[in-house]
Structure formats: structure tokens, C-alpha cells
Design an enzyme around this catalytic site. Sequence first.
Site, PDB file in Angstrom:
ATOM      1  N   GLY A 412       0.821  -1.205   0.000  1.00  0.00           N
ATOM      2  CA  GLY A 412       0.000   0.000   0.000  1.00  0.00           C
ATOM      3  C   GLY A 412       0.855   1.256   0.000  1.00  0.00           C
ATOM      4  N   SER A 413       0.361   2.297   0.653  1.00  0.00           N
ATOM      5  CA  SER A 413       0.982   3.625   0.569  1.00  0.00           C
ATOM      6  C   SER A 413       2.344   3.733   1.251  1.00  0.00           C
ATOM      7  CB  SER A 413       0.042   4.675   1.156  1.00  0.00           C
ATOM      8  OG  SER A 413      -1.138   4.752   0.381  1.00  0.00           O
ATOM      9  N   THR A 414       2.772   2.712   2.009  1.00  0.00           N
ATOM     10  CA  THR A 414       4.114   2.787   2.603  1.00  0.00           C
ATOM     11  C   THR A 414       5.189   2.802   1.524  1.00  0.00           C
ATOM     12  OG1 THR A 414       4.177   0.371   2.870  1.00  0.00           O
ATOM     13  CG2 THR A 414       3.444   1.676   4.777  1.00  0.00           C
ATOM     14  N   ILE A 415       4.853   2.337   0.311  1.00  0.00           N
ATOM     15  CA  ILE A 415       5.831   2.339  -0.779  1.00  0.00           C
ATOM     16  C   ILE A 415       6.032   3.749  -1.344  1.00  0.00           C
ATOM     17  CG2 ILE A 415       4.407   2.018  -2.841  1.00  0.00           C
ATOM     18  CD1 ILE A 415       6.347  -0.169  -3.724  1.00  0.00           C
ATOM     19  N   LYS A 416       5.159   4.668  -0.990  1.00  0.00           N
ATOM     20  CA  LYS A 416       5.236   6.014  -1.566  1.00  0.00           C
ATOM     21  C   LYS A 416       6.543   6.725  -1.216  1.00  0.00           C
ATOM     22  CE  LYS A 416       0.226   6.531  -1.866  1.00  0.00           C
ATOM     23  NZ  LYS A 416      -0.994   7.056  -1.232  1.00  0.00           N
TER      24      LYS A 416
END
Length: 668
Positions: A412-416
Amino acid sequence: MKKLALVSSLLLMSVLFLAGCSDEPSPEDRFAAYTKLWNKQDFAKMYEYLSPETKKKISADEFAQRYEKIYTGIEADQLKVDYKQPKEEKDHKDGEKVSLSYTVDMSTMAGAVTSDHKATLVKEGEGEEENWYIKWDESYIFPQLEAGEKVSVESYPAIRGEIVDRNERGLAMNGTVAEVGIVPEKMANETETVKKVAGILNMSTDEVNQKLKQSWVKPSYFVPIKKMSNDNNATLEKLLSIAGVSVNNTEERIYPYKEATAHLIGYVGEASAEDLEKLKGKGYTASDVIGKRGLEEVLEERLKGEPGGKIFIKTEQGEEKVIAEKPAEEGETITLTIDAELQKDIFKQYKNEVGSAAALDPKTGETLALVSSPSFDPNKYIFGITKAEQKALEEDPKKPLLNRFSSTFAPGSTIKAITAAIALKNGVDPKESINIQGKTWAKSTWKDHSITRVSDPGVPIDMEKALIYSDNIYFAQKALGLGKEKFTDGLKAFGFDEPLNYDYPIKASSIGKIDSEGRLADAGYGQAQVQMSTLHLAMTYSAFLNEGNILAPSLITGDKIEKKIWKENAISADQANQVTKMLTQVVEHPKGSGHGINDLGIKIAAKTGTAEIKASKNADGTENGWFVAMDTEDPELLMAWMIEDVKGRGGSHVAVDHMKPVLKKYLK
């Protein structure tokens, strides 16, 4: 002519004489043949070489059984009977007795045994029946062994090495447990006793009866039923109040941190036939215990130790003649980088939620915790898990036997933060804003694909704001702008699609298939087929605190703590510093997705993430909530947590709320 005839006659006589000599039985040949049979352990044929006098003292069956029983008892292996037969044949025409030297080598349960011997061969029979025979006695087996004496063995079991944490707290220890048993003849009423014992121990009456009906059981024997913790005083008192029930203390493996470390440490169990086949040639027997999962299995060779033993002869006077002795060797005590109390506190905060967590020391790469929830108590496998207990674990929909920290999930958004770092590395200006109207966006060429964000902040979005608001559209566009090659190369620089060189098997994080613009866009914010483990996610964030270098994680301590780099210059030091500053705003900004921990009063950089899990675009799936957090001024702790099924419960904020008490306790 007469001289020639005389010479010819003499030559013929010499040939006949030599031929006659070569037909003479040779003790060397006989003993060489005997030792060849001995090396094959063909005791039945060896008996045929014994002298008539010897055969009067011992029968063929007794002879074979004597060797077989001794060799089996001492666990003889790699037997080598060495007799050096002379190259030139000796003349024994007038001899009746010959002494020949030989050596016996073998490996045994008490170590290598080498002994020098002398064999006596005697000539027996007449004419064509004449031959050499071995005048055998017990000293041929061992020089110290005399007629009527027995060879005895004493085993020294190996002591399994223990596993401790960084502060020497026990994680897998050799301790004492209570073994509950029944003495059949002391039962007042067998049916009632079995029923009561089964009920207290959470067993079926059939399970208890099966143990009481084993072939070796006699009325006066103590029959072990189940093991349990010594500190379970109330249950032990209840059991001891039943006539016929007894409790003994026994040495066993114990796991003090129970469920909190079960997936990491694992447990031991008796070696199965399948195990023994896999471990063939490594000295294991059916009575050995081996690691069944976790580090107990991974580190088996270092933990198991080496059994020892003693081979000896006890004389009629009660004295011991020791043939060989080898002390048992204790297995290695292995110290982990894990902080057991942190591990326990993280597990406690999961409160039976489903998910996994990893914690690192961001300055050294040492693994401080690896948690999988829910879990199970490994001590139950030591005490003797019942069929009902095992069935409950296997059928639990939350799958407590599944190790989640070794698995991968959509981040999810932790890869951003990683997408931002890759964009910076490729020259993207973090101050450049994009103006997006509404909550959804799609390229004009897309037919059935669009990107949705949580909310429309109503302002132009630059990189920092995109991280604060966790804007899917911004990062989808940045991935598209980079293109497949640059984006995937950037992910690979962060360790994707590469196995970890780690002391515990962790599935490699993967990029998956990016075969369309839609999938490339989705990968930019942690969807598509991108998969990460919690450990690898924590590792990637270590780059932001280490000048762009990703630290190699360690799990087992050495003599010296050394910071090792796994991926050098994944990004530059300046780019790492820029991402860290933006991630602190995720916490400090009032609209930041990680603002819930801002009141801790600690400088923390963090990122939340919510990953959609569904079979197809139109399916009604669930969500996993992620949270990565690290203190930045004097970094001590970097954690990545994932909690499953958070849809409708607050999304990633579930992970934030669960992590907060741990951050408060350990970051002061």
C-alpha cells in the site's frame, strides 16, 4: 646327451616341487579371506574358518549373535579390519601354529576405536583336508574382553544449545517440566481416574487409555500421560488428589515467551522416519529430538550438540575396563539481536489482530523483533499437544500456525516514500505541484482503469503534500512519468526481486508483472502485484537514516556489532535527507496520516499505508493497514507493522493506534 637329460630331469623336479609348494595351504591367505568376510560382517561364513577346538566352545549362532549384539550396542560403523599380507609367501610346511598381526578400526557411539591384535592360526586335518584355522577367542573383538564377560555401553545424551536474546533472556531453554503419569495398580477406579485425568489435561479418554495400554506397561509402572509447566500449581494439585496419579520432574525444552516468539523460535520434537531419511549420515537416531520449525529448525546443526558415551567391560570383581569414552558436547548457545521484551510488547499490542511486524535498530541493522499474529504456544508441542488442540489451531480462520513475517503482502501507501526517493533520484523536482480536481483521475487513453485517492485536499500537490495526504494520484503519475524501466530499476536498487541473505528464510519482495500503464500507475502507490515483507519494508526505510544506504539486517549477534550495508547508494545522502524531512511532516502536519503519534513529543518520521486486497476490480475485498515509524534525532528504533482486515475500522489508523504505546515506551 646324458648331461642334458640330467639337467632336464632336475628342472622338471623343481617345477613339480614349486607346484607342490603353491598347493600348500597358506595361513596368510586364509586370514586374508577371513578379514575380508569380517569387513563385510559376514559372521556366518567367518565361523567356518574357526578351529575345531574353538567350535566346541561356541556355536555358529552364538558366534554371530555375539558380534551382532556388540556391534549394534556400540553403534559400530565404518568397520575396517586391516591385515597386511606379506608380499612373499613364507614356508610353513613344518609349522603347526602361526601368529599374525592385524588392526581393527571402527567409529562407535563413544568415538573412534582402534585396537591392535594378534591372531593365532593352527594347522588341522590331514592330506587334502589339511588347512589353517583361526584359534578364536573374545579378545578378537576387543583385546580387553575375556570369555564370559559382557560389553556394556552408557550413553551421554547431547545437551541442546539454548537460544537467548540480546540481553541473555531465554527464548529456547533447557528446563524442568512436570510429567503427569498414572501408576495403574494404584488407581481406585480405572474408568473414573481416566475420565478425571483426561478432563483436567484437556485430553480425550481414548488418548489416556492408549497410553495405559502400551505393550511395555505393567501394573506397578509409572505411565507418562502428559507434560506441563511446573508453575501450573493449581492444576498439579488437582491431579495429585486423584488416586494413582503421580508427577515427576523431567528435563525438557521450554519457551518462556510462549506465543510472542513462537513463529521466530519454533519448537523441537521427536525425529520422524521422514526426518531421519533427510538427515541420513548425520548421526541422528529415532530417540533424538530435532528442530521442527523456526530457528530451532533453521539452526539445528549448531544447536544439536554431539552425544557421547562409554563402552566398557565390567569384570566379575566389579571393576570397569573402559574400551572407549567420549563426553557429550553441548550445542552452541546462540544469542539473537532480538529484544525479547520489545517482541513481547509488540505481540501484546496486536491483541489477537492478524498481521506481522518487524523492528530494527536503524543504526546497525540489528533485528529487534519479528512478530506474527495470531500465534500459538510452542510449549504445548513439548508437553504433548492433544488432537483437539491441534485441530483447533488448524481450523482457526485466523490461521495462527501461519508465519506472516516471513511472507509478503501488498505494501500500500508505505511504498510512496520509495517512489518519492526513486523520483528524486531521476531528477523530479519535489517542489513541482500538480493540480488535480476531485478524488479520481485517469489518462484519456484508459478505458476501464482509474486512480482513486482518499480525499481531495483542494490544493495543488507537491511531493511533501503527497506524502502528508498519502495521495495515490500523485504517486501514480510519478510512476508513469518515470516509465516502467526507471521505476523498476529504482525498486531493484531498494532490493526488490532479490533474496535476503538472512539467518531466517524470508520471502523476497517482488515487483510482479507490470504489463500496462494501469499496473505501472498502481505499483507507484503500492498496489498492482507489488509485494513486500515487513522486514524488507523496514530495511528500505533504513536508507533514509543512513545517507541513502540500505542496511543489511542481522539476527544473530557476533563478537562485535558491525553495521553492514546491503544496498549502497540506493539514493544519495541528500535525497535520503529530503525524504526523511517530508516523512516527519506526515506526523507533524495536522492533516498528516500519521499525526496520531505527534503528541508523543518525539521527532518521528513515518508513513501509513492501506492496501486493498480483492480478487478483481469490482469485487468487495478487504484492506490491510500499514504503519512505518522511526525516530530521527538519535535513531534507536525503526518499525514496520501490518494489520489485516482494517476496512471499515479506520484503515491504516488501526496500525497507528496499536503501535503508539510501543513507541511511547521505547522512544523516550
